[in-house]
Design a protein around this motif. Sequence first.
Motif, PDB file in Angstrom:
ATOM      1  N   VAL A   6       1.094  -1.429   0.271  1.00 60.23           N
ATOM      2  CA  VAL A   6       0.578   0.064  -0.243  1.00 60.23           C
ATOM      3  C   VAL A   6       0.752   1.547  -0.122  1.00 60.23           C
ATOM      4  N   GLN A   7       0.378   2.136  -1.309  1.00 59.01           N
ATOM      5  CA  GLN A   7       1.322   3.015  -1.157  1.00 59.01           C
ATOM      6  C   GLN A   7       1.455   4.517  -0.387  1.00 59.01           C
ATOM      7  N   GLY A   8      -0.227   4.326   0.475  1.00 61.01           N
ATOM      8  CA  GLY A   8      -0.232   5.010   1.540  1.00 61.01           C
ATOM      9  C   GLY A   8      -2.090   5.280   1.526  1.00 61.01           C
ATOM     10  N   VAL A   9      -3.074   5.842   2.173  1.00 64.79           N
ATOM     11  CA  VAL A   9      -4.263   6.352   2.181  1.00 64.79           C
ATOM     12  C   VAL A   9      -4.877   7.591   1.843  1.00 64.79           C
ATOM     13  N   ALA A  10      -5.955   7.432   1.088  1.00 66.60           N
ATOM     14  CA  ALA A  10      -6.827   8.329   0.667  1.00 66.60           C
ATOM     15  C   ALA A  10      -7.903   8.606   0.650  1.00 66.60           C
ATOM     16  N   MET A  28      -6.792  12.691  -3.298  1.00 65.70           N
ATOM     17  CA  MET A  28      -5.875  11.826  -3.954  1.00 65.70           C
ATOM     18  C   MET A  28      -3.813  12.779  -3.488  1.00 65.70           C
ATOM     19  N   PRO A  29      -3.318  12.839  -2.845  1.00 63.52           N
ATOM     20  CA  PRO A  29      -2.135  13.389  -2.777  1.00 63.52           C
ATOM     21  C   PRO A  29      -1.587  13.279  -3.805  1.00 63.52           C
ATOM     22  N   PRO A  30      -0.489  14.867  -4.019  1.00 64.67           N
ATOM     23  CA  PRO A  30       0.145  14.735  -5.092  1.00 64.67           C
ATOM     24  C   PRO A  30       0.538  13.596  -5.663  1.00 64.67           C
ATOM     25  N   PRO A  31       1.550  12.591  -5.316  1.00 64.30           N
ATOM     26  CA  PRO A  31       2.827  11.914  -5.326  1.00 64.30           C
ATOM     27  C   PRO A  31       2.083  10.624  -5.940  1.00 64.30           C
ATOM     28  N   MET A  32       0.820  10.405  -5.628  1.00 62.76           N
ATOM     29  CA  MET A  32      -0.204   9.293  -5.671  1.00 62.76           C
ATOM     30  C   MET A  32      -0.989   9.402  -7.037  1.00 62.76           C
ATOM     31  N   VAL A  82      -9.137   4.997   2.443  1.00 61.65           N
ATOM     32  CA  VAL A  82      -9.017   3.641   1.578  1.00 61.65           C
ATOM     33  C   VAL A  82      -7.670   3.188   1.899  1.00 61.65           C
ATOM     34  N   ASN A  83      -7.284   2.439   1.834  1.00 59.71           N
ATOM     35  CA  ASN A  83      -5.878   2.117   1.638  1.00 59.71           C
ATOM     36  C   ASN A  83      -5.824   2.284  -0.088  1.00 59.71           C
ATOM     37  N   ILE A  84      -4.582   2.930  -0.439  1.00 58.47           N
ATOM     38  CA  ILE A  84      -4.694   3.390  -1.929  1.00 58.47           C
ATOM     39  C   ILE A  84      -3.062   2.516  -2.799  1.00 58.47           C
ATOM     40  N   GLU A  85      -3.512   1.095  -3.778  1.00 59.70           N
ATOM     41  CA  GLU A  85      -1.491   1.552  -4.383  1.00 59.70           C
ATOM     42  C   GLU A  85      -2.982   1.218  -5.949  1.00 59.70           C
ATOM     43  N   SER A 171       1.363   2.488  10.025  1.00 63.38           N
ATOM     44  CA  SER A 171       2.114   3.736   9.965  1.00 63.38           C
ATOM     45  C   SER A 171       0.991   4.033   8.619  1.00 63.38           C
ATOM     46  N   ARG A 172       1.060   3.546   7.598  1.00 66.36           N
ATOM     47  CA  ARG A 172       0.387   3.353   6.520  1.00 66.36           C
ATOM     48  C   ARG A 172      -0.776   3.484   6.096  1.00 66.36           C
ATOM     49  N   THR A 173      -1.784   2.185   6.749  1.00 67.43           N
ATOM     50  CA  THR A 173      -2.599   1.529   6.016  1.00 67.43           C
ATOM     51  C   THR A 173      -3.654   2.091   7.375  1.00 67.43           C
TER      52      THR A 173
END
Length: 210
Positions: A6-10, A28-32, A82-85, A171-173
Motif C-alpha cells: 500500500v502506497q498510502g491512504v486517501a 489523492m495526494p500529488p505523489p499518488m 481507504v488504502n491506495i495502491e 502507520s501507512r494503512t
Amino acid sequence: MFTGIVQGVASVVAVHELDDFRVHVVKMPPPMRDGLEIGASVAHNGVCLTVTAIEGDNVSFDLMRETLRLTNLGAIEPGQCVNIERAARFGDEIGGHSMSGHIISMAEVVAIEEAPNNRRLWFLLPERLGRFVFEKGYIGVDGISLTIGDVRYTESGGVEFSVNLIPETLSRTILRERAPGDQVNIEIDPQTQVIVETVERVLSQKGQFQ
C-alpha cells in the motif's frame, strides 16, 4: 496487477449513490496522482477500480453492484479513508506478492492482541475459504500483502487466521483503525487457489476411476 504494498491512504470526500451503483470521489495526494490518467487502475482496500474523472486533487471511481456486494466499499462514508495502491508497472519491485485486485470475500475482525512494537489481528473467514489458508501463506487484507500467522477452526465450522503487523504497516494503512466487528476485504493468494483447486480436481477424478 498489484503487489499488496500500500502506497498510502486517501480520504473519500464524496459518495454519489445511484441504483446498485456508486461513485466514490477520493482526494489523492500529488505523489499518488503522478502520471495518473483516466482509465488507469487503482486499488482501494484491495479492490481494483478504474479512474473515471480527475479534477485537481479529486479522482472519481465507479463501483458496480458486484463490488458493493462483495466488498466493504459499499459501507464507506465521506470522510473515511481507504488504502491506495497504483497498478504495478513493468520493472517495479515486487515487495509483496502478486495480487489481482479481485476480492473473493470479506472477513470479520474478531480479536486484536497488542504487544510491544507490533499488533496481531484475528479474522474470521467463511468455511468455504478455509482450504486456501495456510500458516506462512500469503493473503491480501484490505489490499495489503500479509503473511498468515496462525490458523484455527471454530466450532461453527469457520476458520480464523491471524496476521502480525509491524509499526510501518500500522502507520501507512487503515488497519491501525480496525476494531473487532469491522469487515475487511480478502483476496486469496491466486497461486495458492490454483494449486488447491487443481489438486482437488485431480483427486476427484482419480476417485471416479477407482
